[in-house]
Design a protein around this motif. Structure first.
Motif, PDB file in Angstrom:
ATOM      1  N   LEU A   1     -56.276 -33.484  33.940  1.00  0.00           N
ATOM      2  CA  LEU A   1     -57.167 -33.213  35.064  1.00  0.00           C
ATOM      3  C   LEU A   1     -58.442 -32.589  34.510  1.00  0.00           C
ATOM      4  N   ASP A   2     -59.569 -33.152  34.879  1.00  0.00           N
ATOM      5  CA  ASP A   2     -60.840 -32.616  34.391  1.00  0.00           C
ATOM      6  C   ASP A   2     -61.959 -33.142  35.271  1.00  0.00           C
ATOM      7  N   PHE A   3     -63.152 -32.578  35.095  1.00  0.00           N
ATOM      8  CA  PHE A   3     -64.293 -33.100  35.837  1.00  0.00           C
ATOM      9  C   PHE A   3     -65.241 -33.878  34.937  1.00  0.00           C
ATOM     10  N   GLN A   4     -64.920 -33.928  33.623  1.00  0.00           N
ATOM     11  CA  GLN A   4     -65.751 -34.677  32.695  1.00  0.00           C
ATOM     12  C   GLN A   4     -64.905 -35.648  31.872  1.00  0.00           C
ATOM     13  N   LYS A   5     -65.579 -36.666  31.331  1.00  0.00           N
ATOM     14  CA  LYS A   5     -64.912 -37.672  30.509  1.00  0.00           C
ATOM     15  C   LYS A   5     -64.849 -37.186  29.065  1.00  0.00           C
ATOM     16  N   THR A   6     -63.927 -36.284  28.823  1.00  0.00           N
ATOM     17  CA  THR A   6     -63.746 -35.766  27.475  1.00  0.00           C
ATOM     18  C   THR A   6     -62.923 -36.740  26.632  1.00  0.00           C
ATOM     19  N   TYR A   7     -62.810 -36.419  25.360  1.00  0.00           N
ATOM     20  CA  TYR A   7     -61.980 -37.229  24.466  1.00  0.00           C
ATOM     21  C   TYR A   7     -60.535 -37.251  24.957  1.00  0.00           C
ATOM     22  N   THR A   8     -60.040 -36.102  25.420  1.00  0.00           N
ATOM     23  CA  THR A   8     -58.666 -36.042  25.927  1.00  0.00           C
ATOM     24  C   THR A   8     -58.505 -36.894  27.172  1.00  0.00           C
ATOM     25  N   VAL A   9     -59.474 -36.848  28.081  1.00  0.00           N
ATOM     26  CA  VAL A   9     -59.441 -37.692  29.274  1.00  0.00           C
ATOM     27  C   VAL A   9     -59.408 -39.165  28.881  1.00  0.00           C
ATOM     28  N   GLU A  10     -60.229 -39.545  27.931  1.00  0.00           N
ATOM     29  CA  GLU A  10     -60.330 -40.953  27.536  1.00  0.00           C
ATOM     30  C   GLU A  10     -59.055 -41.473  26.877  1.00  0.00           C
ATOM     31  N   HIS A  11     -58.209 -40.578  26.393  1.00  0.00           N
ATOM     32  CA  HIS A  11     -56.960 -40.997  25.739  1.00  0.00           C
ATOM     33  C   HIS A  11     -55.726 -40.662  26.567  1.00  0.00           C
ATOM     34  N   ALA A  12     -55.941 -40.251  27.810  1.00  0.00           N
ATOM     35  CA  ALA A  12     -54.830 -39.875  28.671  1.00  0.00           C
ATOM     36  C   ALA A  12     -54.105 -41.096  29.220  1.00  0.00           C
ATOM     37  N   THR A  13     -52.815 -40.929  29.482  1.00  0.00           N
ATOM     38  CA  THR A  13     -52.059 -41.964  30.187  1.00  0.00           C
ATOM     39  C   THR A  13     -52.565 -42.075  31.617  1.00  0.00           C
ATOM     40  N   VAL A  14     -52.781 -40.927  32.222  1.00  0.00           N
ATOM     41  CA  VAL A  14     -53.354 -40.855  33.565  1.00  0.00           C
ATOM     42  C   VAL A  14     -54.402 -39.753  33.565  1.00  0.00           C
ATOM     43  N   ALA A  15     -55.602 -40.075  34.020  1.00  0.00           N
ATOM     44  CA  ALA A  15     -56.684 -39.097  34.132  1.00  0.00           C
ATOM     45  C   ALA A  15     -57.029 -38.926  35.606  1.00  0.00           C
ATOM     46  N   LEU A  16     -57.032 -37.682  36.067  1.00  0.00           N
ATOM     47  CA  LEU A  16     -57.231 -37.391  37.484  1.00  0.00           C
ATOM     48  C   LEU A  16     -58.514 -36.583  37.668  1.00  0.00           C
ATOM     49  N   PRO A  17     -59.503 -37.118  38.377  1.00  0.00           N
ATOM     50  CA  PRO A  17     -60.805 -36.459  38.517  1.00  0.00           C
ATOM     51  C   PRO A  17     -60.727 -35.249  39.420  1.00  0.00           C
ATOM     52  N   SER A  18     -61.306 -34.140  38.949  1.00  0.00           N
ATOM     53  CA  SER A  18     -61.183 -32.871  39.655  1.00  0.00           C
ATOM     54  C   SER A  18     -62.534 -32.345  40.116  1.00  0.00           C
ATOM     55  N   ALA A  19     -62.452 -31.400  41.042  1.00  0.00           N
ATOM     56  CA  ALA A  19     -63.652 -30.707  41.502  1.00  0.00           C
ATOM     57  C   ALA A  19     -64.087 -29.697  40.445  1.00  0.00           C
ATOM     58  N   SER A  20     -65.351 -29.351  40.471  1.00  0.00           N
ATOM     59  CA  SER A  20     -65.877 -28.384  39.516  1.00  0.00           C
ATOM     60  C   SER A  20     -66.335 -27.126  40.234  1.00  0.00           C
ATOM     61  N   TRP A  21     -67.004 -26.233  39.470  1.00  0.00           N
ATOM     62  CA  TRP A  21     -67.425 -24.905  39.948  1.00  0.00           C
ATOM     63  C   TRP A  21     -67.901 -24.875  41.399  1.00  0.00           C
ATOM     64  N   TYR A  22     -68.813 -25.742  41.719  1.00  0.00           N
ATOM     65  CA  TYR A  22     -69.534 -25.637  42.990  1.00  0.00           C
ATOM     66  C   TYR A  22     -68.952 -26.538  44.068  1.00  0.00           C
ATOM     67  N   GLU A  23     -67.694 -26.979  43.865  1.00  0.00           N
ATOM     68  CA  GLU A  23     -67.113 -27.978  44.764  1.00  0.00           C
ATOM     69  C   GLU A  23     -65.738 -27.577  45.311  1.00  0.00           C
ATOM     70  N   LYS A  24     -65.366 -26.314  45.138  1.00  0.00           N
ATOM     71  CA  LYS A  24     -64.025 -25.897  45.583  1.00  0.00           C
ATOM     72  C   LYS A  24     -63.991 -24.380  45.716  1.00  0.00           C
ATOM     73  N   THR A  25     -62.942 -23.903  46.376  1.00  0.00           N
ATOM     74  CA  THR A  25     -62.682 -22.465  46.443  1.00  0.00           C
ATOM     75  C   THR A  25     -61.762 -22.073  45.297  1.00  0.00           C
ATOM     76  N   GLU A  26     -62.163 -21.049  44.573  1.00  0.00           N
ATOM     77  CA  GLU A  26     -61.348 -20.541  43.476  1.00  0.00           C
ATOM     78  C   GLU A  26     -61.556 -19.039  43.356  1.00  0.00           C
ATOM     79  N   LEU A  27     -60.495 -18.324  43.019  1.00  0.00           N
ATOM     80  CA  LEU A  27     -60.526 -16.873  42.906  1.00  0.00           C
ATOM     81  C   LEU A  27     -60.621 -16.489  41.430  1.00  0.00           C
ATOM     82  N   VAL A  28     -61.634 -15.663  41.104  1.00  0.00           N
ATOM     83  CA  VAL A  28     -61.982 -15.406  39.706  1.00  0.00           C
ATOM     84  C   VAL A  28     -61.953 -13.907  39.405  1.00  0.00           C
ATOM     85  N   THR A  29     -61.362 -13.555  38.262  1.00  0.00           N
ATOM     86  CA  THR A  29     -61.446 -12.202  37.713  1.00  0.00           C
ATOM     87  C   THR A  29     -61.726 -12.302  36.221  1.00  0.00           C
ATOM     88  N   THR A  30     -62.001 -11.170  35.578  1.00  0.00           N
ATOM     89  CA  THR A  30     -62.258 -11.168  34.142  1.00  0.00           C
ATOM     90  C   THR A  30     -62.003  -9.777  33.583  1.00  0.00           C
TER      91      THR A  30
END
Length: 876
Positions: free
Chosen positions: A529-558
């Protein structure tokens, strides 16, 4: 009419804003606002958070128009003004990736011919479910490995991957250790994952010693707090082999030899003890220094073994009651986890005959006595030879740190990510304890190498009602099982991988093994699962396109700051990309419909509604650090995590030092009893009496040189064949591999990866600045333009990590690295707390000329093609 802004204009304006930001916070806000002064009125600004595992977790405001993010600026809305503004050029330009040519917008499935084709969601999900189910039935669910990028960057969407792993009993591969960021000295010494100062506490330090951390680059949003410390009269000393931005901004740069940090710290510790400058009360009260050690066996002496001594009553099973000699009472006594000051008359030195219950007598010494004997080998003169510095520098800094409070040690990845990085951390922690700086505002020791720390209780979402939790380190996939391992590992190894938000086939030091395993079919299924066509995505059996920073709700700490924040969906994900919470819900139901009660299905368009439900549950059930924060508050502004100590700033170990709560602190999401066994005394431990530590003579901090137990042991000829140390440092232009294909970042680097050598080392190899060269060893190779840099320590080769191989003539900087296993890291196993760690810097290489005067024509052509595609796609 929409205002046009070229890439060069944007870069220039942003650089001006960044310069103003570095000088003055309020001026920086005005400069950031100036970037958007001419934006058209029909758009709108929205708050969100940038969190790509840089630990910054910076509040941002995005200008949205026509369904696209057109411009980004710092939110600058933190209640504590010194945090404002936060954000760097990388985050300010992520819209080039959101709407760029590498965006993954449709599901992909690998066909029988091995080629990927775009497909619909039902086909992709059914294929993933079928293949994962087949692996689970044939090899067991534990043979499905899960690689997910770090927890602090997302608890809802990324938490869904943890939840599905716990639903089916997949093996979660701890990101902390897989990324090489786990600072093993923390569990060994303090019994916890880590307890670092938040960055706003840096300004309270009177002395900051920085070992192997380039804070001015890797902690860019927080670096100004070091300047605040200096402006308030504090001193900053950078100890690093290589001249860096942090060395430039420090009051003093100590150029010590590579991987000699531990020896330097031990030299300081000896001076502090020999000159009587140490805090004896702290060492007696809060560390294991007074506990008696049987000099014959090397083991701590238990109270239950000593005649006339009764163990401390009512201690938990994970603790032990040990023995010390009370000088005032003239008797052996049982130690409690943390002694009160008015009973603190334990001996730190001497040799004692201890009568045992069986009628025998044993010789014993306090741990501190054995420490002083160990330190006899670390005189300033000997340490000066190891570190290649003047002996008087070691003594002067030792006296300074002993006389200055609060003093803070920043122990970075550059010092930690070696085979014996834990020994160095233990030595630095010793200096912090000898000087009584633990539990003080602005004092102590900190590591900042990832956004892994769990700062509240996420179990309400991560842990389904029926679950099987498993984890396993990746090291054993490459090295095989060892006789000393404590970790679990699948009987048949990893046969499938589910990867979220990462590019491990390029960006991990197990990349060689991963590529071979995927290509050979040993890994039978790779779901990514990723939002970009990385090397891992290009060699995946199944690649599933995901939302990125500005396209979903996510809870963040650091770890470096106390602010809880939200990513918010400001625009729709492009094409058919969808939120991960929906993707994993569908995948779970398709693998096994009987789990549907734990994974209620919903339509893709209801993903935000479901994410909001999970958000509210996490806040309400997240425990005392977060339960006071509401979803409504986070939609508007950051919320602050609660802490127990007085004052506005969190002080690590305050409860232990001031309220005598035994060590360790809780390492969430684990319960206390899971990790408390690491420090059975309930104290800070510098003496480790587990058999492996004794066998390796590492029961006390010591110095061991690099490569001897790894490269040179594995290949005796490596010393001559590969005389250069190979360092992959963090780049100001990327966060690991994120932003590699950002057109602004590429332009600032002339679209070229670079290899840095000291001019002397370059001349020895017949190379000169501007040549196209190759760094290589028996495992792999990487190419780049040579940069001659006097700031690089002789004998080192440096490559800035993160480059995708398509920009680097299909070579991989991680192909040279190997995941060595340190036996002390195997004594216990708790994922992401005590585990084998990746030692990125424990690697040797050589460098050779490939093409005089620049990159070969075919490389230039390939790079121009990639760069032009990214540049055109990045223009909005």
């Amino acid at each position: 009419m929409e205002q046009a802004m070229s890439r060069r204009t944007f870069v220039a304006a942003s650089a001006a804003a960044g310069a103003a930001l570095a000088i003055n916070g309020s001026t920086g806000v005005k400069a950031a606002e100036a970037l958007s002064a001419a934006t058209p009125p029909e758009g709108a600004w929205f708050r969100t958070t940038c969190a790509p595992n840089c630990t910054g977790a910076c509040g941002m405001k995005a200008f949205v128009k026509d369904g696209e993010v057109k411009m980004i600026r710092q939110a600058a809305d933190y209640p504590y003004e010194h945090y404002n503004p936060r954000g760097c050029l990388k985050g300010l330009s992520i819209n080039t990736l959101l709407h760029g040519p590498d965006r993954l917008t449709k599901p992909r499935v690998k066909g029988a011919d091995g080629k990927q084709v775009e497909t619909d969601w039902d086909t992709a999900l059914d294929t993933a479910a079928e293949k994962l189910r087949a692996v689970m039935e044939k090899y067991g669910p534990e043979s499905v490995g899960v690689i997910y990028q770090v927890q602090g960057t997302g608890h809802i969407q990324k938490g869904a991957l943890v939840r599905i792993a716990n639903t089916f009993g997949w093996s979660v591969i701890g990101g902390y250790e897989l990324n090489g960021d786990l600072p093993m000295f923390w569990p060994e010494t303090f019994g916890c994952q880590s307890e670092e100062l938040e960055s706003d506490c840096w300004e309270d330090s009177k002395l900051t010693l920085i070992f192997g951390s380039n804070v001015m680059v890797t902690r860019l949003p927080d670096a100004h707090f070091l300047n605040f410390s200096r402006e308030a009269g504090g001193r900053v000393v950078c100890l690093d082999p290589n001249y860096s931005a942090t060395a430039e901004k420090s009051d003093e740069w100590v150029r010590l030899a590579p991987d000699s940090d531990g020896a330097f710290a031990l030299g300081m510790a000896k001076v502090i003890i020999d000159k009587g400058l140490y805090d004896a009360n702290f060492m007696k009260t809060f560390t294991d220094s007074p506990i008696l050690i049987n000099v014959e066996t090397g083991k701590r002496i238990l109270a239950s073994e000593v005649a006339g001594v009764s163990p401390v009553a009512d201690i938990p099973e994970y603790r032990q009651s040990y023995v010390a000699y009370d000088e005032q009472a003239g008797a052996f006594v049982a130690t409690t986890p943390l002694e009160l000051p008015d009973t603190n008359t334990f001996a730190l030195t001497g040799t004692y005959d201890v009568p045992l219950s069986d009628g025998t007598t044993v010789k014993a010494k306090p741990g501190f006595q054995l420490l002083t004997e160990r330190l006899a080998d670390y005189t300033p003169d000997r340490v000066a030879e190891i570190c290649k510095v003047d002996a008087h520098v070691i003594e002067r800094l030792a006296r300074e740190v002993a006389a200055t409070k609060p003093a803070h040690i920043i122990f970075g990845g550059g010092a930690q990510q070696w085979h014996h990085g834990d020994l160095k951390g233990r030595a630095c922690a010793l200096v912090a304890c000898l000087t009584g700086n633990i539990g003080q505002l602005g004092g102590g020791i900190s590591t900042y190498v990832g956004q892994y720390k769990t700062r509240f209780a996420p179990g309400s979402w991560f842990n389904p009602p029926r679950m099987t939790k498993r984890s396993a380190p990746f090291h054993y996939a490459v090295n095989g099982r060892t006789d000393t391992m404590s970790a679990t590992f699948p009987e048949h190894g990893y046969k499938a991988l589910v990867v979220g938000w990462g590019n491990p086939l390029e960006q991990h030091n197990v990349a060689n093994w991963l590529r071979n395993a995927v290509e050979s079919g040993d890994i039978e299924c790779l779901v990514c699962l990723d939002f970009q066509k990385t090397y891992t995505v290009e060699h995946a059996t199944v690649a599933l396109p995901s939302a990125s920073w500005y396209e979903k709700t996510e809870l963040v700490t650091t770890p470096p700051h106390p602010w809880v924040q939200l990513m918010q969906p400001l625009v729709d994900a492009p094409g058919e990309a969808r939120e991960e919470i929906w993707t994993f819900t569908e995948l779970a139901n398709r693998i096994d419909p009987s789990v549907g009660d734990m994974w209620p299905r919903f339509a893709p368009e209801d993903s935000e509604k479901r994410a909001d439900e999970v958000l509210r549950m996490l806040l309400e059930k997240g425990g005392p650090t977060i339960e006071h924060i509401t979803a409504e508050q986070l939609r508007e502004s950051p919320g602050k995590l609660a802490h127990t100590n007085p004052g506005e700033k969190k002080i690590p170990f305050w409860e232990q030092i001031n309220e005598r709560v035994p060590f360790p602190t809780v390492s969430r999401p684990n319960a206390l009893d899971v990790t408390a066994k690491f420090v059975k005394s309930g104290r800070i431990e510098f003496y480790k009496d587990e058999d492996t530590f004794l066998a390796l003579d590492e029961q006390l901090p010591c110095y061991k040189p690099s490569y001897e137990d790894t490269e040179y042991k594995d290949n005796p000829h490596a010393r001559e064949l590969y005389p250069l140390g190979y360092i992959t440092r963090n780049s100001v232009f990327r966060v690991h591999a994120t932003y590699t294909n950002n057109p602004f970042m590429l332009e600032l680097q002339d679209n070229m990866p670079k290899i840095f050598l000291n001019p002397h080392d370059a001349r020895e190899r017949g190379c000169a600045a501007g040549d196209w060269v190759e760094a290589f060893n028996s495992r792999g190779r990487v190419q780049g333009i040579l940069v001659e840099d006097e700031g690089v320590y002789p004998g080192q080769c440096i490559f800035d990590q993160g480059w995708w191989s398509k920009y680097d003539n299909d070579t991989s900087y991680n192909s040279l690295i190997f995941p060595w296993i340190n036996p002390t890291h195997e004594v216990y196993y708790v994922a992401s707390v005590w585990s084998p760690n990746m030692a990125w810097n424990e690697c040797v290489c050589n460098v050779k000329l490939v093409n005089k005067g620049g990159a070969p024509a075919d490389v230039l052509k390939s790079m121009e093609e990639h760069s032009s595609v990214v540049s055109e796609g990045g223009r909005q």
